[in-house]
Design an enzyme around this catalytic site. Structure first.
Site, PDB file in Angstrom:
ATOM      1  NE  ARG A   2      -9.702   9.371  -1.995  1.00  0.00           N
ATOM      2  CZ  ARG A   2     -10.000   9.083  -0.737  1.00  0.00           C
ATOM      3  NH1 ARG A   2     -10.000   7.828  -0.342  1.00  0.00           N
ATOM      4  NH2 ARG A   2     -10.257  10.029   0.126  1.00  0.00           N
TER       5      ARG A   2
ATOM      6  NE  ARG B  57      -4.372  -1.385   0.621  1.00  0.00           N
ATOM      7  CZ  ARG B  57      -5.375  -1.230   1.480  1.00  0.00           C
ATOM      8  NH1 ARG B  57      -5.434  -0.183   2.255  1.00  0.00           N
ATOM      9  NH2 ARG B  57      -6.325  -2.134   1.523  1.00  0.00           N
TER      10      ARG B  57
ATOM     11  NE  ARG C  87      -7.224   5.610   2.859  1.00  0.00           N
ATOM     12  CZ  ARG C  87      -8.054   4.765   3.449  1.00  0.00           C
ATOM     13  NH1 ARG C  87      -9.275   5.140   3.730  1.00  0.00           N
ATOM     14  NH2 ARG C  87      -7.660   3.559   3.767  1.00  0.00           N
TER      15      ARG C  87
ATOM     16  CG  ASP D   5      -9.143  -3.025  -3.795  1.00  0.00           C
ATOM     17  OD1 ASP D   5      -8.513  -2.404  -2.935  1.00  0.00           O
ATOM     18  OD2 ASP D   5      -9.931  -3.960  -3.521  1.00  0.00           O
TER      19      ASP D   5
ATOM     20  CE1 TYR E  41     -12.981  -7.177   2.484  1.00  0.00           C
ATOM     21  CE2 TYR E  41     -11.384  -8.747   1.637  1.00  0.00           C
ATOM     22  CZ  TYR E  41     -11.702  -7.711   2.502  1.00  0.00           C
ATOM     23  OH  TYR E  41     -10.773  -7.240   3.375  1.00  0.00           O
TER      24      TYR E  41
HETATM   25  C1  LIG Z   1      -8.083  -6.918   1.611  1.00  0.00           C
HETATM   26  C2  LIG Z   1      -7.537  -6.060   0.497  1.00  0.00           C
HETATM   27  C3  LIG Z   1      -8.247  -5.072  -0.241  1.00  0.00           C
HETATM   28  N1  LIG Z   1      -7.365  -4.530  -1.156  1.00  0.00           N
HETATM   29  C4  LIG Z   1      -6.136  -5.112  -1.037  1.00  0.00           C
HETATM   30  C5  LIG Z   1      -6.225  -6.106  -0.025  1.00  0.00           C
HETATM   31  C6  LIG Z   1      -5.135  -7.065   0.381  1.00  0.00           C
HETATM   32  C7  LIG Z   1      -4.077  -6.455   1.208  1.00  0.00           C
HETATM   33  C8  LIG Z   1      -4.522  -5.865   2.504  1.00  0.00           C
HETATM   34  O1  LIG Z   1      -5.033  -6.587   3.355  1.00  0.00           O
HETATM   35  O2  LIG Z   1      -4.314  -4.640   2.653  1.00  0.00           O
HETATM   36  C9  LIG Z   1      -4.933  -4.879  -1.827  1.00  0.00           C
HETATM   37  C10 LIG Z   1      -4.648  -3.534  -2.332  1.00  0.00           C
HETATM   38  N2  LIG Z   1      -5.409  -2.400  -2.218  1.00  0.00           N
HETATM   39  C11 LIG Z   1      -4.760  -1.355  -2.825  1.00  0.00           C
HETATM   40  C12 LIG Z   1      -3.567  -1.850  -3.403  1.00  0.00           C
HETATM   41  C13 LIG Z   1      -2.693  -0.970  -4.285  1.00  0.00           C
HETATM   42  C14 LIG Z   1      -1.293  -1.187  -4.397  1.00  0.00           C
HETATM   43  C15 LIG Z   1      -0.428  -0.782  -3.214  1.00  0.00           C
HETATM   44  O3  LIG Z   1      -0.036   0.411  -3.132  1.00  0.00           O
HETATM   45  O4  LIG Z   1      -0.042  -1.660  -2.418  1.00  0.00           O
HETATM   46  C16 LIG Z   1      -3.465  -3.202  -3.076  1.00  0.00           C
HETATM   47  C17 LIG Z   1      -2.363  -4.195  -3.376  1.00  0.00           C
HETATM   48  C18 LIG Z   1      -5.232   0.031  -2.904  1.00  0.00           C
HETATM   49  C19 LIG Z   1      -6.269   0.489  -1.966  1.00  0.00           C
HETATM   50  N3  LIG Z   1      -7.409  -0.181  -1.580  1.00  0.00           N
HETATM   51  C20 LIG Z   1      -8.143   0.619  -0.763  1.00  0.00           C
HETATM   52  C21 LIG Z   1      -7.480   1.867  -0.600  1.00  0.00           C
HETATM   53  C22 LIG Z   1      -8.001   3.047   0.176  1.00  0.00           C
HETATM   54  C23 LIG Z   1      -9.071   3.675  -0.636  1.00  0.00           C
HETATM   55  C24 LIG Z   1      -9.147   5.170  -0.542  1.00  0.00           C
HETATM   56  O5  LIG Z   1      -8.336   5.865  -1.197  1.00  0.00           O
HETATM   57  O6  LIG Z   1     -10.057   5.621   0.158  1.00  0.00           O
HETATM   58  C25 LIG Z   1      -6.295   1.788  -1.362  1.00  0.00           C
HETATM   59  C26 LIG Z   1      -5.258   2.868  -1.565  1.00  0.00           C
HETATM   60  C27 LIG Z   1      -9.482   0.301  -0.187  1.00  0.00           C
HETATM   61  C28 LIG Z   1      -9.711  -1.076   0.281  1.00  0.00           C
HETATM   62  N4  LIG Z   1      -9.507  -2.211  -0.432  1.00  0.00           N
HETATM   63  C29 LIG Z   1      -9.818  -3.302   0.342  1.00  0.00           C
HETATM   64  C30 LIG Z   1     -10.288  -2.843   1.588  1.00  0.00           C
HETATM   65  C31 LIG Z   1     -10.721  -3.729   2.735  1.00  0.00           C
HETATM   66  C32 LIG Z   1     -10.247  -1.446   1.541  1.00  0.00           C
HETATM   67  C33 LIG Z   1     -10.769  -0.499   2.577  1.00  0.00           C
HETATM   68  C34 LIG Z   1      -9.815  -0.316   3.691  1.00  0.00           C
HETATM   69  C35 LIG Z   1      -9.194   1.038   3.630  1.00  0.00           C
HETATM   70  O7  LIG Z   1      -9.951   2.013   3.422  1.00  0.00           O
HETATM   71  O8  LIG Z   1      -7.972   1.139   3.844  1.00  0.00           O
HETATM   72  C36 LIG Z   1      -9.679  -4.691  -0.095  1.00  0.00           C
END
Ligand SMILES: Cc1c2[nH]c(c1CCC(=O)O)Cc1[nH]c(c(CCC(=O)O)c1C)Cc1[nH]c(c(CCC(=O)O)c1C)Cc1[nH]c(c(C)c1CCC(=O)O)C2
Length: 344
Positions: A39, A26, A30, A76, A152
């Protein structure tokens, strides 16, 4: 032989390097003001994922600040259920929401036929990134592990106890196998396209692998991962693949040996001496600083980082976190971390 100026690929090829390559799960997100601005320009998180120019831009942002050794495609793991036809929304502050599939009767709502048109913009992002990243930076593509994606799809959102999916899987294992098979097939096709578009390595995020029973882990984490790895390698025999089976504990040995992944990602709870003596002998490892240290910073962050580097220095190693970076992270602490690792 991997491009020798990409230390990330060298470590995955089994080399023990004096300074380990570093990237952070990640790393685009943010905690960076420039991410929040892009974003906002995109409209929403999902709009950002499907906008190749802006997704490329946010992937590059952390590279400009920290010159990480690898870039990870911005997308994602939940684009797969969406491509299969399940409605997906991200509500501000609440995380993902999907229309849940609670039993085998819901599988008719899924179709693999249209996935590439839905995922097309993501392949375009990979291809743009492949041209845009610096020569010494490797490009990582990714997908969720099938079990984690299924959590999910079945729960409909994040969960604390995973009661719905465990009830489905344990109560109707054959029906649940069908769901996993659909996710395996879609994930395989998706990752093959990412590699075609320029991804040099794949990471599988099995974030919720640790909630299963022993037999459940074999059937719904190890077996599906093994199938994906075999299908990718049938086309790309040398493709490096990192598996990140979070919370898998002692299962990590079987996971490494039975799935054929190149490297294993470690969560923050794994005892590192055990890793050095057992898992790292089988291949490269990646991890595992607790992301909370990037919020607290200070000597504690440096001491913990030193301990990780010291314990894993005698084998192939990639520095990373034990889970994704959090929004509260201070960008300055990331800078201090990277400088400390590179200047010791
Ligand atoms: C379970 C999971 C998800 N997504 C992901 C996982 C597996 C890894 C982990 O456990 O973190 C993987 C993921 N999600 C994202 C990436 C991008 C690449 C990176 O920079 O690593 C990767 C590799 C962007 C993201 N995916 C998400 C964001 C935040 C969204 C935003 O900008 O509001 C980002 C940058 C949103 C997301 N996406 C997901 C959830 C549960 C959430 C909400 C939680 C949160 O708000 O942090 C599903």
């Amino acid at each position: 032989m991997p491009n020798s100026n990409k230390t990330f690929l060298r470590a995955l090829n089994g080399e023990t390097l004096p300074v380990p390559p570093i990237w952070l799960m990640r790393q685009a997100g943010r905690y960076l003001p420039e991410y929040r601005a892009t974003r906002a320009e995109a409209g929403s998180f999902l709009d950002l994922c499907y906008n190749p120019d802006l997704a490329c831009e946010v992937t590059l942002q952390p590279l400009r600040r920290y010159d990480f050794d690898a870039a990870i495609l911005f997308s994602d793991i939940l684009v797969i259920p969406k491509a299969l036809g399940q409605h997906l929304a991200f509500k501000q502050g609440e995380g993902p929401q999907l229309e849940p599939i609670r039993d085998a009767s819901g599988l008719g709502r899924l179709s693999i036929d249209g996935i590439h048109s839905s995922l097309g913009p993501i392949y375009e992002t990979v291809s743009k990134l492949s041209d845009a990243i610096p020569d010494h930076t490797a490009l990582i593509g990714f997908a969720g592990g099938p079990w984690t994606v299924a959590t999910y799809m079945v729960e409909g959102k994040g969960s604390k106890d995973f009661a719905n999916i465990r009830r489905f899987a344990y109560g109707d294992p054959q029906g649940f196998d069908q769901l996993i098979d659909i996710v395996v097939e879609a994930t395989t096709q998706y990752l093959l396209k990412q590699v075609e578009a320029g991804a040099e390595c794949i990471q599988l995020f099995e974030t919720w692998g640790g909630v299963l029973s022993e037999n459940g882990f074999k059937r719904w984490v190890i077996e599906p991962t093994k199938k994906i790895v075999a299908s990718l390698r049938a086309v790309h025999p040398d493709l490096p693949i990192i598996g990140f089976p979070r919370g898998a504990g002692l299962h990590m040995i079987d996971f490494k040996q039975q799935t054929g992944v190149t490297a294993v990602g470690l969560d923050s709870g794994v005892p590192l001496k055990w890793v050095a003596e057992n898992l790292q002998k089988l291949g490269p490892v990646q991890g595992n600083l607790d992301p909370m240290y990037l919020i607290t910073g200070g000597d504690e962050m440096i001491d913990e980082t030193r301990r990780i580097l010291e314990t894993l220095k005698n084998g192939p190693f990639i520095f990373n976190l034990g889970h994704g970076i959090t929004p509260e992270t201070s960008p300055d602490n990331v800078d201090k971390l990277v400088k400390f690792i590179r200047n010791q």
